[in-house]
Scaffold this motif. Structure first.
Motif, short mmCIF file in Angstrom:
data_model
loop_
_atom_site.label_atom_id
_atom_site.label_comp_id
_atom_site.label_asym_id
_atom_site.label_seq_id
_atom_site.Cartn_x
_atom_site.Cartn_y
_atom_site.Cartn_z
N LYS A 21 0.83 -1.21 0.00
CA LYS A 21 0.00 0.00 0.00
C LYS A 21 0.86 1.26 0.00
O LYS A 21 0.54 2.25 -0.67
N GLN A 22 1.96 1.23 0.73
CA GLN A 22 2.87 2.39 0.72
C GLN A 22 3.56 2.52 -0.63
O GLN A 22 3.77 3.64 -1.12
N ALA A 23 3.91 1.39 -1.25
CA ALA A 23 4.49 1.44 -2.59
C ALA A 23 3.48 2.00 -3.59
O ALA A 23 3.83 2.80 -4.46
N ALA A 24 2.22 1.59 -3.46
CA ALA A 24 1.17 2.12 -4.34
C ALA A 24 1.02 3.63 -4.15
O ALA A 24 0.85 4.37 -5.13
N TYR A 25 1.08 4.08 -2.90
CA TYR A 25 1.01 5.52 -2.60
C TYR A 25 2.13 6.26 -3.34
O TYR A 25 1.89 7.30 -3.98
N ALA A 26 3.34 5.72 -3.26
CA ALA A 26 4.48 6.37 -3.92
C ALA A 26 4.32 6.34 -5.44
O ALA A 26 4.51 7.37 -6.11
N LEU A 27 3.98 5.19 -5.98
CA LEU A 27 3.86 5.06 -7.44
C LEU A 27 2.73 5.93 -7.98
O LEU A 27 2.85 6.48 -9.08
N ASP A 28 1.64 6.09 -7.22
CA ASP A 28 0.54 6.95 -7.66
C ASP A 28 0.97 8.41 -7.77
O ASP A 28 0.35 9.18 -8.49
N ARG A 29 2.00 8.79 -7.05
CA ARG A 29 2.52 10.15 -7.11
C ARG A 29 3.68 10.30 -8.08
O ARG A 29 4.29 11.35 -8.18
N GLY A 30 4.01 9.22 -8.78
CA GLY A 30 5.10 9.27 -9.75
C GLY A 30 6.48 9.14 -9.12
O GLY A 30 7.48 9.52 -9.73
N TRP A 31 6.55 8.61 -7.90
CA TRP A 31 7.82 8.45 -7.22
C TRP A 31 8.37 7.05 -7.49
O TRP A 31 7.79 6.07 -7.02
N PRO A 32 9.45 6.92 -8.24
CA PRO A 32 10.02 5.59 -8.44
C PRO A 32 10.59 5.04 -7.13
O PRO A 32 11.05 5.79 -6.27
N CYS A 33 10.55 3.72 -6.99
CA CYS A 33 11.01 3.06 -5.76
C CYS A 33 12.33 2.34 -5.99
O CYS A 33 12.68 1.99 -7.11
N SER A 34 13.04 2.11 -4.91
CA SER A 34 14.24 1.28 -4.93
C SER A 34 14.34 0.55 -3.60
O SER A 34 13.75 0.96 -2.61
N VAL A 35 15.09 -0.55 -3.61
CA VAL A 35 15.30 -1.36 -2.42
C VAL A 35 16.78 -1.34 -2.09
O VAL A 35 17.62 -1.46 -2.98
#
Length: 142
Positions: A21-35
Motif C-alpha cells: 500500500k505504501q508502494a502504491a502511494y508512492a507510485l501513484d505520485r510518480g515516485w520511483p522506488c528502490s530497495v
C-alpha cells in the motif's frame, strides 16, 4: 535496541500488504522506488547497498513487493529499506523511506564520551554489531 530510521520507524513492523500500500502511494505520485540493504545501519551510513536498479518504469506495487521479497531471501539477516524518490526538484530527493526488514537480533549502539582540551567533550556512536566481521554481524551469537 530497535533502530529508528525513516518513516514509520516507531510503529510496529509493516506487513507485506501494508508495504504494498505504501508502494502504491508512492507510485501513484510518480515516485520511483528502490530497495537497499545493509548490515551497518549507523545513522551516518546513508549509502546502503542497492538491490538492483531503481524501478523507474514500474507502475505496479506488486513488482516493488516482489523485489523486497527477493532481497529478503538473499539477505535474511540484514536491514532492508524501501525508498521512493521525488524528481520534481531536478535531483534525487527522498520522498519516502522506511525499513521493511530487520535482523532477528539488533544489538544497538554505545555512546562513547571523550574529554578533549579546554574541558570540551565529544561523543561518538559505536554500533555493537561492528565488533563482528561483515556478514556475521547479526547471527545468533551474543
Amino acid at each position: 535496541m530497535r533502530i529508528t530510521q525513516g518513516t514509520f520507524s516507531f510503529l510496529p513492523e509493516l506487513t507485506d500488504d501494508e508495504i504494498a500500500k505504501q508502494a502504491a502511494y508512492a507510485l501513484d505520485r510518480g515516485w520511483p522506488c528502490s530497495v537497499e540493504f545493509t548490515d551497518d545501519p549507523h545513522p551516518r551510513n546513508s549509502y546502503w547497498e542497492m538491490w538492483g536498479l531503481p524501478m523507474f518504469d514500474l507502475t505496479d506495487p506488486a513488482g516493488v513487493l516482489y523485489e523486497v521479497k527477493e532481497c529478503r531471501k538473499a539477505y535474511p539477516d540484514h536491514y532492508i529499506r524501501l525508498n521512493a524518490y521525488d524528481a520534481r526538484y531536478g535531483r534525487q530527493t527522498t520522498a519516502l523511506q522506511f525499513i521493511v526488514q530487520r535482523p532477528r537480533r539488533e544489538p544497538g549502539f554505545r555512546l562513547d564520551r571523550e574529554e578533549t582540551s579546554d574541558r570540551r567533550v565529544r561523543y561518538t556512536l559505536h554500533a555493537y554489531a561492528l565488533d563482528r566481521p561483515e556478514g556475521e554481524r547479526y547471527g545468533d551469537a551474543p
